[in-house]
Design an enzyme around this catalytic site. Sequence first.
Site, PDB file in Angstrom:
ATOM      1  N   ARG A  15      22.017  86.359  36.788  1.00 26.80           N
ATOM      2  CA  ARG A  15      20.721  85.111  35.407  1.00 26.80           C
ATOM      3  C   ARG A  15      19.917  84.246  37.039  1.00 26.80           C
ATOM      4  NH1 ARG A  15      25.871  82.498  32.485  1.00 26.80           N
ATOM      5  NH2 ARG A  15      27.411  82.906  34.637  1.00 26.80           N
ATOM      6  N   LYS A  74      25.045  79.716  38.989  1.00 20.56           N
ATOM      7  CA  LYS A  74      26.672  79.360  39.498  1.00 20.56           C
ATOM      8  C   LYS A  74      26.633  78.405  40.777  1.00 20.56           C
ATOM      9  CE  LYS A  74      29.357  82.073  38.247  1.00 20.56           C
ATOM     10  NZ  LYS A  74      30.929  81.694  37.025  1.00 20.56           N
ATOM     11  N   TYR A  93      26.607  74.790  36.973  1.00 21.92           N
ATOM     12  CA  TYR A  93      27.548  75.397  36.759  1.00 21.92           C
ATOM     13  C   TYR A  93      28.887  75.569  38.110  1.00 21.92           C
ATOM     14  CZ  TYR A  93      27.140  77.282  32.290  1.00 21.92           C
ATOM     15  OH  TYR A  93      26.559  77.963  30.663  1.00 21.92           O
ATOM     16  N   HIS A  95      32.475  73.669  38.047  1.00 17.80           N
ATOM     17  CA  HIS A  95      33.857  74.452  38.049  1.00 17.80           C
ATOM     18  C   HIS A  95      34.278  73.322  39.390  1.00 17.80           C
ATOM     19  CE1 HIS A  95      32.818  76.925  34.489  1.00 17.80           C
ATOM     20  NE2 HIS A  95      31.882  77.359  35.040  1.00 17.80           N
ATOM     21  N   GLU A 117      28.616  72.313  32.996  1.00 13.23           N
ATOM     22  CA  GLU A 117      30.131  72.709  31.915  1.00 13.23           C
ATOM     23  C   GLU A 117      30.682  71.427  31.331  1.00 13.23           C
ATOM     24  OE1 GLU A 117      29.863  73.352  35.533  1.00 13.23           O
ATOM     25  OE2 GLU A 117      31.590  72.920  35.914  1.00 13.23           O
ATOM     26  N   SER A 133      29.130  80.711  25.679  1.00 13.86           N
ATOM     27  CA  SER A 133      30.584  81.585  24.315  1.00 13.86           C
ATOM     28  C   SER A 133      30.177  82.750  23.485  1.00 13.86           C
ATOM     29  CB  SER A 133      31.639  80.667  23.908  1.00 13.86           C
ATOM     30  OG  SER A 133      31.925  79.738  25.243  1.00 13.86           O
ATOM     31  N   ALA A 178      33.374  81.251  20.743  1.00 16.42           N
ATOM     32  CA  ALA A 178      33.203  82.465  21.252  1.00 16.42           C
ATOM     33  C   ALA A 178      33.737  83.201  19.670  1.00 16.42           C
ATOM     34  CB  ALA A 178      34.065  82.755  21.974  1.00 16.42           C
ATOM     35  N   VAL A 238      40.660  82.105  22.361  1.00 14.59           N
ATOM     36  CA  VAL A 238      41.290  80.872  22.315  1.00 14.59           C
ATOM     37  C   VAL A 238      41.338  79.556  23.587  1.00 14.59           C
ATOM     38  CG1 VAL A 238      43.475  79.429  22.656  1.00 14.59           C
ATOM     39  CG2 VAL A 238      43.579  81.566  21.339  1.00 14.59           C
ATOM     40  N   ALA A 267      38.577  84.837  27.036  1.00 12.75           N
ATOM     41  CA  ALA A 267      39.516  83.542  27.863  1.00 12.75           C
ATOM     42  C   ALA A 267      40.591  83.979  29.030  1.00 12.75           C
ATOM     43  CB  ALA A 267      40.575  83.389  27.079  1.00 12.75           C
ATOM     44  N   ILE A 268      39.537  84.905  29.706  1.00 15.02           N
ATOM     45  CA  ILE A 268      40.609  85.754  30.993  1.00 15.02           C
ATOM     46  C   ILE A 268      40.179  84.343  31.717  1.00 15.02           C
ATOM     47  CG2 ILE A 268      39.169  86.845  31.383  1.00 15.02           C
ATOM     48  CD1 ILE A 268      42.621  87.305  32.115  1.00 15.02           C
ATOM     49  N   ASP A 269      38.620  83.855  31.887  1.00 11.88           N
ATOM     50  CA  ASP A 269      38.498  82.830  33.037  1.00 11.88           C
ATOM     51  C   ASP A 269      39.050  81.843  32.586  1.00 11.88           C
ATOM     52  OD1 ASP A 269      37.725  81.893  30.194  1.00 11.88           O
ATOM     53  OD2 ASP A 269      35.211  81.406  30.689  1.00 11.88           O
ATOM     54  N   VAL A 298      36.796  90.579  31.520  1.00 12.75           N
ATOM     55  CA  VAL A 298      36.268  90.468  32.592  1.00 12.75           C
ATOM     56  C   VAL A 298      35.734  89.037  32.896  1.00 12.75           C
ATOM     57  CG1 VAL A 298      33.370  91.044  33.087  1.00 12.75           C
ATOM     58  CG2 VAL A 298      34.828  92.865  32.358  1.00 12.75           C
ATOM     59  N   ASN A 300      33.044  86.773  33.928  1.00 17.61           N
ATOM     60  CA  ASN A 300      31.463  86.617  33.996  1.00 17.61           C
ATOM     61  C   ASN A 300      30.698  87.463  32.448  1.00 17.61           C
ATOM     62  OD1 ASN A 300      31.059  88.933  35.713  1.00 17.61           O
ATOM     63  ND2 ASN A 300      29.643  88.035  36.344  1.00 17.61           N
ATOM     64  N   MET A 301      31.577  88.366  31.458  1.00 15.64           N
ATOM     65  CA  MET A 301      30.930  88.774  30.180  1.00 15.64           C
ATOM     66  C   MET A 301      29.474  88.644  30.351  1.00 15.64           C
ATOM     67  SD  MET A 301      33.391  88.846  27.603  1.00 15.64           S
ATOM     68  CE  MET A 301      32.396  89.983  26.908  1.00 15.64           C
TER      69      MET A 301
HETATM   70  P1  NAD Z   1      36.429  76.677  21.591  1.00 16.20           P
HETATM   71  O1  NAD Z   1      36.759  75.626  22.053  1.00 16.20           O
HETATM   72  O2  NAD Z   1      35.133  76.956  20.726  1.00 16.20           O
HETATM   73  O3  NAD Z   1      37.599  77.484  20.904  1.00 16.20           O
HETATM   74  C1  NAD Z   1      38.883  77.741  20.560  1.00 16.20           C
HETATM   75  C2  NAD Z   1      39.375  78.023  19.528  1.00 16.20           C
HETATM   76  O4  NAD Z   1      41.059  78.076  20.040  1.00 16.20           O
HETATM   77  C3  NAD Z   1      39.384  76.685  19.146  1.00 16.20           C
HETATM   78  O5  NAD Z   1      39.486  77.110  17.255  1.00 16.20           O
HETATM   79  C4  NAD Z   1      40.976  76.101  19.046  1.00 16.20           C
HETATM   80  O6  NAD Z   1      41.250  75.976  17.558  1.00 16.20           O
HETATM   81  C5  NAD Z   1      41.473  78.105  19.076  1.00 16.20           C
HETATM   82  N1  NAD Z   1      43.014  77.527  19.496  1.00 16.20           N
HETATM   83  C6  NAD Z   1      44.098  76.779  20.187  1.00 16.20           C
HETATM   84  N2  NAD Z   1      45.075  77.396  20.098  1.00 16.20           N
HETATM   85  C7  NAD Z   1      45.168  78.019  19.160  1.00 16.20           C
HETATM   86  C8  NAD Z   1      46.448  78.715  19.434  1.00 16.20           C
HETATM   87  N3  NAD Z   1      47.391  79.081  19.944  1.00 16.20           N
HETATM   88  N4  NAD Z   1      45.933  79.927  18.407  1.00 16.20           N
HETATM   89  C9  NAD Z   1      44.385  80.614  18.013  1.00 16.20           C
HETATM   90  N5  NAD Z   1      44.047  79.483  18.414  1.00 16.20           N
HETATM   91  C10 NAD Z   1      43.910  78.463  19.354  1.00 16.20           C
HETATM   92  O7  NAD Z   1      36.014  77.263  22.674  1.00 16.20           O
HETATM   93  P2  NAD Z   1      35.184  78.272  23.217  1.00 16.20           P
HETATM   94  O8  NAD Z   1      33.981  78.091  23.960  1.00 16.20           O
HETATM   95  O9  NAD Z   1      35.137  79.694  21.363  1.00 16.20           O
HETATM   96  O10 NAD Z   1      35.633  79.811  24.186  1.00 16.20           O
HETATM   97  C11 NAD Z   1      36.940  80.845  24.264  1.00 16.20           C
HETATM   98  C12 NAD Z   1      37.517  80.752  25.324  1.00 16.20           C
HETATM   99  O11 NAD Z   1      35.921  81.960  25.594  1.00 16.20           O
HETATM  100  C13 NAD Z   1      37.340  79.734  26.871  1.00 16.20           C
HETATM  101  O12 NAD Z   1      38.345  80.379  27.540  1.00 16.20           O
HETATM  102  C14 NAD Z   1      35.636  80.382  27.218  1.00 16.20           C
HETATM  103  O13 NAD Z   1      36.077  79.460  28.837  1.00 16.20           O
HETATM  104  C15 NAD Z   1      35.602  81.450  26.893  1.00 16.20           C
HETATM  105  N6  NAD Z   1      34.629  82.569  27.856  1.00 16.20           N
HETATM  106  C16 NAD Z   1      34.696  83.303  28.226  1.00 16.20           C
HETATM  107  C17 NAD Z   1      33.749  84.610  29.015  1.00 16.20           C
HETATM  108  C18 NAD Z   1      33.960  85.808  29.421  1.00 16.20           C
HETATM  109  O14 NAD Z   1      32.836  85.660  30.173  1.00 16.20           O
HETATM  110  N7  NAD Z   1      35.010  86.199  29.633  1.00 16.20           N
HETATM  111  C19 NAD Z   1      32.927  84.059  28.549  1.00 16.20           C
HETATM  112  C20 NAD Z   1      32.297  82.740  27.767  1.00 16.20           C
HETATM  113  C21 NAD Z   1      33.325  81.692  26.998  1.00 16.20           C
END
Ligand code: NAD
Length: 363
Positions: A15, A74, A93, A95, A117, A133, A178, A238, A267-269, A298, A300-301
Amino acid sequence: MTIGVPKEIKNNENRVAVTPAGVEALVAAGHSLSIQKSAGEGSGFLDSAYQQAGATIVETAAEAWAANMVMKVKEPIESEFQYFRNDLILFTYLHLAAEPKLTQALLESKVTAIAYETIQLPNGTLPLLTPMSEVAGRMAVQVGASFLEKPNGGKGVLLSGVPGVRRAKVAIIGGGVAGTNAAKIAVGLGAEVTILDNNLDRLRQLDDIFGYQVSTLASNSSTIAQAVKYSDLVIGAVLIPGAKSPKLVTEAMVASMETGSVIVDVAIDQGGIFETADHVTTHDNPTYVKNNVIHYSVGNMPGAVPYTSTIALTNATLGYALQIAGKGYKKAFADNAALLKGLNTFEGSVTYKAVADVYGYHF
Ligand code: NAD
């Protein structure tokens, strides 16, 4: 103001912080842009497009970092700390809670560091995290569908089924940004979709959005166990802001899935929600198999789709960059409380509480 955009140098990061369209807007507002040579190439933006938009292409990172404000994607890595100085505004970003060395370097050199962030709107949403997300949520279904295919190790199930054959079952745990974006794509591809969230108001909103195209379930260990057992694809989305993800899906639940089923732990991050998803994977080697289930984790999807991700990110950052560059950061902070929340380090102090708490700094 002069604005510098260095090429991202973190492994597999394609990016770039500003698109040619963003350059055009910043130049029109009277700013000078220095883009490091080939910074946009990985996202499909050539140096010539930046030049046409009014930027100067500079050969070295040092020249890009010499600007009043540096925009990145980053967080800086150690080889970039040498460019820090006390009159630098860094907008990227960061962190910092997970980056002690970077935090120390920013404090020592008294950089004004604004983290994408932590910019937060009055309704609590994080406008510069949302686009990533959205990308990751949409991608989760795309990669999940692909790994369900037999040649990729999956059980050989087509998400939509065909007339006479059942549709694939997709469970999405976490119905936020997400999760909702994952649901959109899964519904669009014809899967049978269940969304689990522990926020009932969120489930009501999702019910309003999707109607009878999705089932919603209040998230608890019993509903999760049932949904996981009978799903072909389970997506973890989550987030508990500021905390590590809870391990909501146990190894026994994963073991109850059919052989060749797929887990995508978005949510692995933040640590991930599957007990069996114990490490972050990369785009070079995105999956592993545990309990006969394919795990994709992954960290950083969005990095896999840099064209889309770069534009989505800069759509969100540009307005703030224009405010900082146009008014100067002091006036921009005074006028915009959401932007002020982004300020993480200033004149050698940590200025964001969660980061100060991690390192025991006075706030
Ligand atoms: P968000 O805050 O919009 O949504 C999270 C949801 O989880 C909320 O609706 C909340 O109510 C729910 N939640 C909380 N506890 C729960 C439980 N016990 N059971 C079920 N649901 C529950 O967050 P988001 O922006 O959608 O991000 C989700 C995850 O994705 C984060 O960890 C974020 O860091 C990650 N993410 C990862 C990548 C990647 O490349 N891997 C990229 C972007 C975001």
